[in-house]
Design a protein around this motif. Sequence first.
Motif, PDB file in Angstrom:
ATOM      1  N   UNK A 198       0.825  -1.203   0.000  1.00 15.91           N
ATOM      2  CA  UNK A 198       0.000   0.000   0.000  1.00 15.91           C
ATOM      3  C   UNK A 198       0.859   1.252   0.000  1.00 15.91           C
ATOM      4  N   UNK A 199       1.949   1.222   0.760  1.00 16.16           N
ATOM      5  CA  UNK A 199       2.860   2.366   0.807  1.00 16.16           C
ATOM      6  C   UNK A 199       3.486   2.640  -0.554  1.00 16.16           C
ATOM      7  N   UNK A 200       3.728   1.585  -1.316  1.00 14.16           N
ATOM      8  CA  UNK A 200       4.364   1.728  -2.625  1.00 14.16           C
ATOM      9  C   UNK A 200       3.348   1.892  -3.744  1.00 14.16           C
ATOM     10  N   UNK A 201       2.065   1.809  -3.421  1.00  8.01           N
ATOM     11  CA  UNK A 201       1.030   1.994  -4.428  1.00  8.01           C
ATOM     12  C   UNK A 201       0.850   0.812  -5.350  1.00  8.01           C
ATOM     13  N   UNK A 202       1.032  -0.398  -4.821  1.00  9.24           N
ATOM     14  CA  UNK A 202       0.850  -1.607  -5.621  1.00  9.24           C
ATOM     15  C   UNK A 202       0.068  -2.618  -4.792  1.00  9.24           C
ATOM     16  N   UNK A 203      -0.121  -3.823  -5.321  1.00  7.50           N
ATOM     17  CA  UNK A 203      -0.845  -4.857  -4.583  1.00  7.50           C
ATOM     18  C   UNK A 203       0.143  -5.840  -3.960  1.00  7.50           C
ATOM     19  N   UNK A 204      -0.253  -6.517  -2.892  1.00  3.10           N
ATOM     20  CA  UNK A 204       0.666  -7.467  -2.245  1.00  3.10           C
ATOM     21  C   UNK A 204       1.192  -8.545  -3.179  1.00  3.10           C
ATOM     22  N   UNK A 205       0.312  -9.158  -3.978  1.00  2.00           N
ATOM     23  CA  UNK A 205       0.778 -10.230  -4.858  1.00  2.00           C
ATOM     24  C   UNK A 205       1.669  -9.702  -5.973  1.00  2.00           C
ATOM     25  N   UNK A 206       1.362  -8.511  -6.476  1.00  2.00           N
ATOM     26  CA  UNK A 206       2.222  -7.915  -7.513  1.00  2.00           C
ATOM     27  C   UNK A 206       3.608  -7.630  -6.947  1.00  2.00           C
ATOM     28  N   UNK A 207       3.666  -7.115  -5.720  1.00  2.00           N
ATOM     29  CA  UNK A 207       4.961  -6.839  -5.098  1.00  2.00           C
ATOM     30  C   UNK A 207       5.716  -8.126  -4.821  1.00  2.00           C
ATOM     31  N   UNK A 208       4.997  -9.149  -4.358  1.00  2.00           N
ATOM     32  CA  UNK A 208       5.635 -10.438  -4.088  1.00  2.00           C
ATOM     33  C   UNK A 208       6.256 -11.017  -5.350  1.00  2.00           C
TER      34      UNK A 208
END
Length: 287
Positions: A198-208
């Motif tokens: 959320x801090x980076x403006x993306x979704x958890x699975x996308x970041x993973x």
Amino acid sequence: MAEVDTTQEWARHWQYTELPQLDLLRARYVRHTFPRHSHEGYVFGSVSSGVEDVGLPGGTVHAGPGTVVMINPEVPHTARAGVPEGWVYATLYPSAQVIDGIAAELKNPRGTVGFAETCVRDPYAARLITDVHRAAEEGNALAADSVLRVLVARLLNHHGGVLTTRVSHSAGARDAARARAVLEERMQRPPTLGALAAELGTSPFALLRAFRKEYGMPPHTWLTDARVRRARRMLDAGTAPAAAAAVVGFTDQPHLNRHFTRIVGVPPGAYQRERARTYKTGGVTSP
């Protein structure tokens, strides 16, 4: 004849003051497994008996006697026994500066040098690795330095080349790099994956997915590795293990002990005691 205990493990992880920016590990492992981790410098390993299975991004290699394992900086990998009796090996961990300096003397092509193959059959180079260990343990600085240079020159000339640097400008790569910076900065109290995304403006699975693609491991695994690296630097500087554990974000010293031993191969107390020795010592020897 006394029966030999085939489950006994032993290890010595140390530095020889006459060879700066080089770590040495000599060990026998049976049950011990190294979780996914990476090193800031290079890894050169020589198995003298048994088989070591090294898990890499491209698959698993089986290293036995007469082979040399070569791992480039920041390449994620695991290690475990490939046979029931485990493996005995000697490993060198030279810094990138050590390898770059020798490569420059050899007038190798400009660029970051490295190795395309992880495991090669080279009995002569394998013997040189154990010879560096032997010379260092005997306090023979001239021999240790000379053999190390001969070894690196052989590996570079026979198996080395210039590494191609992969530069990704995708949004995922940028998010992964930003996430890594956040985790380094907030190592003591890292955010959850959801809060970080959320801090980076993306979704958890996308970041993973992006983090795995860039660094070869998920954020929580990378953070554990980074904590152990920082703890090692603190132990090198004389910080007590309990204090280092608190600074890098482990719950307590047993928490540090568990992860440090899994990744480094020896407990933090034994690691620090070896760092404090500035004289010739036999250390831990094989049975």
